[in-house]
Design a protein around this motif. Sequence first.
Motif, PDB file in Angstrom:
ATOM      1  N   MET A  21      13.607  -0.350  -2.069  1.00  0.00           N
ATOM      2  CA  MET A  21      12.422  -1.092  -1.638  1.00  0.00           C
ATOM      3  C   MET A  21      11.195  -0.607  -2.405  1.00  0.00           C
ATOM      4  O   MET A  21      10.327  -1.404  -2.791  1.00  0.00           O
ATOM      5  CB  MET A  21      12.221  -0.917  -0.129  1.00  0.00           C
ATOM      6  CG  MET A  21      10.941  -1.552   0.413  1.00  0.00           C
ATOM      7  SD  MET A  21      10.812  -3.327   0.087  1.00  0.00           S
ATOM      8  CE  MET A  21      11.995  -3.953   1.284  1.00  0.00           C
ATOM      9  N   LEU A  22      11.116   0.702  -2.645  1.00  0.00           N
ATOM     10  CA  LEU A  22       9.986   1.244  -3.403  1.00  0.00           C
ATOM     11  C   LEU A  22       9.950   0.658  -4.812  1.00  0.00           C
ATOM     12  O   LEU A  22       8.875   0.320  -5.323  1.00  0.00           O
ATOM     13  CB  LEU A  22      10.078   2.772  -3.457  1.00  0.00           C
ATOM     14  CG  LEU A  22       8.930   3.491  -4.170  1.00  0.00           C
ATOM     15  CD1 LEU A  22       7.595   3.190  -3.491  1.00  0.00           C
ATOM     16  CD2 LEU A  22       9.175   4.997  -4.213  1.00  0.00           C
TER      17      LEU A  22
ATOM     18  N   TYR B 195       0.820  -1.213   0.000  1.00  0.00           N
ATOM     19  CA  TYR B 195       0.000   0.000   0.000  1.00  0.00           C
ATOM     20  C   TYR B 195       0.856   1.266   0.000  1.00  0.00           C
ATOM     21  O   TYR B 195       0.428   2.320  -0.473  1.00  0.00           O
ATOM     22  CB  TYR B 195      -0.927  -0.009   1.219  1.00  0.00           C
ATOM     23  CG  TYR B 195      -2.077   0.957   1.112  1.00  0.00           C
ATOM     24  CD1 TYR B 195      -3.179   0.661   0.324  1.00  0.00           C
ATOM     25  CD2 TYR B 195      -2.065   2.173   1.790  1.00  0.00           C
ATOM     26  CE1 TYR B 195      -4.249   1.543   0.218  1.00  0.00           C
ATOM     27  CE2 TYR B 195      -3.125   3.060   1.693  1.00  0.00           C
ATOM     28  CZ  TYR B 195      -4.214   2.740   0.904  1.00  0.00           C
ATOM     29  OH  TYR B 195      -5.263   3.618   0.791  1.00  0.00           O
ATOM     30  N   LEU B 196       2.089   1.162   0.508  1.00  0.00           N
ATOM     31  CA  LEU B 196       2.962   2.332   0.585  1.00  0.00           C
ATOM     32  C   LEU B 196       3.468   2.756  -0.794  1.00  0.00           C
ATOM     33  O   LEU B 196       4.065   3.823  -0.931  1.00  0.00           O
ATOM     34  CB  LEU B 196       4.148   2.044   1.512  1.00  0.00           C
ATOM     35  CG  LEU B 196       3.772   1.630   2.943  1.00  0.00           C
ATOM     36  CD1 LEU B 196       5.026   1.427   3.780  1.00  0.00           C
ATOM     37  CD2 LEU B 196       2.861   2.660   3.599  1.00  0.00           C
TER      38      LEU B 196
ATOM     39  N   GLU C 172       8.104   9.007  -4.189  1.00  0.00           N
ATOM     40  CA  GLU C 172       9.433   8.656  -3.681  1.00  0.00           C
ATOM     41  C   GLU C 172       9.912   9.681  -2.658  1.00  0.00           C
ATOM     42  O   GLU C 172       9.714  10.885  -2.816  1.00  0.00           O
ATOM     43  CB  GLU C 172      10.417   8.595  -4.856  1.00  0.00           C
ATOM     44  CG  GLU C 172      11.816   8.158  -4.478  1.00  0.00           C
ATOM     45  CD  GLU C 172      12.755   8.169  -5.671  1.00  0.00           C
ATOM     46  OE1 GLU C 172      13.961   7.980  -5.472  1.00  0.00           O
ATOM     47  OE2 GLU C 172      12.278   8.382  -6.809  1.00  0.00           O
ATOM     48  N   ASP C 173      10.534   9.174  -1.596  1.00  0.00           N
ATOM     49  CA  ASP C 173      11.113   9.990  -0.522  1.00  0.00           C
ATOM     50  C   ASP C 173      10.065  10.720   0.313  1.00  0.00           C
ATOM     51  O   ASP C 173      10.391  11.654   1.048  1.00  0.00           O
ATOM     52  CB  ASP C 173      12.128  11.012  -1.061  1.00  0.00           C
ATOM     53  CG  ASP C 173      13.450  10.359  -1.427  1.00  0.00           C
ATOM     54  OD1 ASP C 173      13.839   9.400  -0.745  1.00  0.00           O
ATOM     55  OD2 ASP C 173      14.081  10.797  -2.397  1.00  0.00           O
ATOM     56  N   SER C 174       8.814  10.293   0.229  1.00  0.00           N
ATOM     57  CA  SER C 174       7.772  10.908   1.059  1.00  0.00           C
ATOM     58  C   SER C 174       7.973  10.548   2.524  1.00  0.00           C
ATOM     59  O   SER C 174       8.402   9.441   2.857  1.00  0.00           O
ATOM     60  CB  SER C 174       6.380  10.429   0.634  1.00  0.00           C
ATOM     61  OG  SER C 174       6.016  10.955  -0.611  1.00  0.00           O
ATOM     62  N   SER C 175       7.635  11.489   3.394  1.00  0.00           N
ATOM     63  CA  SER C 175       7.533  11.201   4.818  1.00  0.00           C
ATOM     64  C   SER C 175       6.095  10.771   5.078  1.00  0.00           C
ATOM     65  O   SER C 175       5.161  11.546   4.873  1.00  0.00           O
ATOM     66  CB  SER C 175       7.882  12.445   5.641  1.00  0.00           C
ATOM     67  OG  SER C 175       7.771  12.177   7.017  1.00  0.00           O
ATOM     68  N   ILE C 176       5.910   9.530   5.502  1.00  0.00           N
ATOM     69  CA  ILE C 176       4.580   8.928   5.613  1.00  0.00           C
ATOM     70  C   ILE C 176       4.160   8.915   7.078  1.00  0.00           C
ATOM     71  O   ILE C 176       4.827   8.305   7.918  1.00  0.00           O
ATOM     72  CB  ILE C 176       4.589   7.494   5.042  1.00  0.00           C
ATOM     73  CG1 ILE C 176       5.038   7.511   3.579  1.00  0.00           C
ATOM     74  CG2 ILE C 176       3.212   6.847   5.178  1.00  0.00           C
ATOM     75  CD1 ILE C 176       5.323   6.131   3.007  1.00  0.00           C
ATOM     76  N   ASP C 177       3.080   9.597   7.390  1.00  0.00           N
ATOM     77  CA  ASP C 177       2.595   9.673   8.762  1.00  0.00           C
ATOM     78  C   ASP C 177       1.984   8.333   9.179  1.00  0.00           C
ATOM     79  O   ASP C 177       1.138   7.771   8.478  1.00  0.00           O
ATOM     80  CB  ASP C 177       1.553  10.785   8.880  1.00  0.00           C
ATOM     81  CG  ASP C 177       1.079  10.979  10.305  1.00  0.00           C
ATOM     82  OD1 ASP C 177       1.742  11.709  11.050  1.00  0.00           O
ATOM     83  OD2 ASP C 177       0.040  10.381  10.674  1.00  0.00           O
ATOM     84  N   ARG C 178       2.414   7.832  10.329  1.00  0.00           N
ATOM     85  CA  ARG C 178       1.946   6.520  10.803  1.00  0.00           C
ATOM     86  C   ARG C 178       0.437   6.481  10.994  1.00  0.00           C
ATOM     87  O   ARG C 178      -0.245   5.568  10.499  1.00  0.00           O
ATOM     88  CB  ARG C 178       2.635   6.180  12.129  1.00  0.00           C
ATOM     89  CG  ARG C 178       2.194   4.844  12.728  1.00  0.00           C
ATOM     90  CD  ARG C 178       2.548   4.755  14.201  1.00  0.00           C
ATOM     91  NE  ARG C 178       1.854   5.782  14.975  1.00  0.00           N
ATOM     92  CZ  ARG C 178       2.093   6.040  16.251  1.00  0.00           C
ATOM     93  NH1 ARG C 178       3.024   5.364  16.897  1.00  0.00           N
ATOM     94  NH2 ARG C 178       1.412   6.985  16.891  1.00  0.00           N
TER      95      ARG C 178
END
Length: 752
Positions: free
Chosen positions: A317-318, A248-249, A254-260
């Motif tokens: 990984m992306l 899902y990520l 690319e290089d996004s900061s993903i909020d938990r």
Amino acid sequence: ISAARDAGQQKLMVVSIVGFGGLGKTTLAKQVYDKIGQQFDCKAFVSVSQRPDIARLLSTIQSKLNIQESSQAHEVQDIIDGIRYYLGNKRYLIVVDDLWKREAWDIISCAFPENANGSRVIVTTRVEDVACWACSNHQYIHRMKPLNSEDSKRLFFKRVIRSKDGCPSQYEEVSAEILKKCGGLPLAIITIASLLACEQARIMQEWESIRNSLGTPFGTNPSLEGMRQILNLSYKNLPLHLRTCLLYLAKYPEDSSIDRDDVVRQWIAEGFVRSSPGQDLEDVGKSYFNELINRGLIQPEQNNYGVVMGCRVHDMMLDLILSRCKEDNFISVAYSCEEYMLIAGQHGYNYNKVHRLSVQSMDSESDCTILMEGGVIPARLAHVRSVSLFGKHPRELPLLLPLFKYLRVLHITFYLLDQADLTAIRHLVQLRYLLFVSHCFKVELPSRICGLVHLETLEIVAYHAVSFPSDIVSLACLSHLRLPRGGLPNGIPKIKSLRTLEMFHPPDMDIKALAELTNLRKLSLFFDLEATMGTASNLNALGSSIGKLQNLRYLEFTVPTVKFDDDGLLGSLSAFPCSIEILKLETWRFSRIPTWINADLCHLHLLELLVSETCTDEVGVVGELPSLIHLHLQVELKMKGTVVFGASGGSFPALESLILTCGGDVASQLGFQAGVMPKLQMLDVRFERCDSGIDTPPVGMEHLLSLQHIRVEINVELEDRKIYPRDTAEHVLREAAQAHPNKPAFNFYFFS
């Protein structure tokens, strides 16, 4: 960088770190950034990626430098001019991570003035040519090399068995073969070590199976295919529910900061999270997130207190999960609507239903009308469950949204936008999650949304809303509500299902009715001072309402630009919800430390508190909080006596970081008793409105047995800047740090 500093070099210096993906370039840059960042007036760390949106990137630099953004400065040159002006007379440190092209550097570097103040820029890249181009003087290129065998072994076993030392004898041969195949690449070593660490029964056959699953050794030439094979092995060993959550990520750029919390709520809306009776879905979702971190598949992102609140996905990984998404038709990712249609035509997507669509139009405004055939969504898009739009705002959004009849998740992040029209969301009757993020001035919402009976999350992150739906209170499933400035419909407290409420406090809001939100876990209220002062009587019930929220974990009150006197609103409480974990009240001024801050708050681990004055006995009570890890205590008035931590009981048993802000030059009035704060690593002391000077350090700092870092900040009035004995204060405090048995790092700042 150290050599240049020691040589007194004041010219702007650019250092390039270059090497293969997975060698640890970003990790090295981050460690240097953290270690020397305190020596600079300002600093910023930004990631570029292969498809950079330069305007957004420069805006991110603005934000991290705390530059006030102009609502008019939307053009790249305007943003560059603003950054150059701000940095003009400052010593700055900037990290430009993951740079791929010369052209991007040519634009970004224009924002960094040559001011002869000893400023430094660090660039990380995989491309040798880009590394040379960025630093122009090839003297400052650091070429990353793979780890040697000893360092590889140390890193591997530190992750597998939490030990840097010995290897169990039975694993010595097989571990050596595994490490040989990892070729000294830290990313490969950590990925395989994390996989082995997660195996419950560590039997030899499992180690041998993993060894046999790996290809030929990298040798001295790491390959993309070899690294992909290692990442793929870790992916295949995931339980099915974690595979789904990881894939899902791929929707994020690319290089996004993903909020938990955001991504966990999306997993829930998609139906990926399953819980047993008595378990909370969000807590289970967070455990999934933590498991992906523990397995080394995503990289944790920490806030200022070192708490993991999000993640990033390594670009290697992306690449893997994007290819998996394509194989499994899990998420369709395109960099414009036009590109999506082109790819669909080439690969026959007409016959594959799109389940999730992510459009990342970073470079130009995307024409989304081509997704519609005569005003109708084509069959391949008719059943899409999730739409994510990043980048430029498509003008056709109001026409497009109503056509996604089965949409569950709508995630929109737009940049540099004046106004957005979201009125069409009223048609999305299956919608469970809506997140809209933009620094736009106005957002237009529909007048009614009562048809969205499944909606669980509604978050609008913008400056102002034209209006709010009058029937929002009828949404029985709504759990998370975040709203910008604007009129708020009456009856918010009627939404009994609410767990999160973040909003600007409207003058006519019934504070007393907040007590009815008994499921509330997080409450953030932002007070407009004029409105608040005009309706002070409405706040009288604030304390009693908060006291009844027995599930509350997070409370934050913010009064922009000023400090608001509590006047008994919260201070008069006899007890506070014992469930509280995070309490942020740094602009909410109490006369003394409230009596309800005591050992009964056994879950409280972060406290930000502003008081007019305090004493040893009061801080002793705070020291009895058993779980307190981070404390920021502001004492506004000059102390009349001494404040000795630990002298009246209260040892602060779990405290790791202390920020103490005091009025006046009161260093000699502070002290630390033997045995206090046994885990404290960071001591940050800030002296405000200083006038007479500091000639004695706080007493007993040697008793802080785990101390690693001391930071001191002195603030004086502008007219006192030239006469204040700055050098004496720095010398006294630096000597105290050097006398500490741990020899902690020391940083000193002087402001006016």
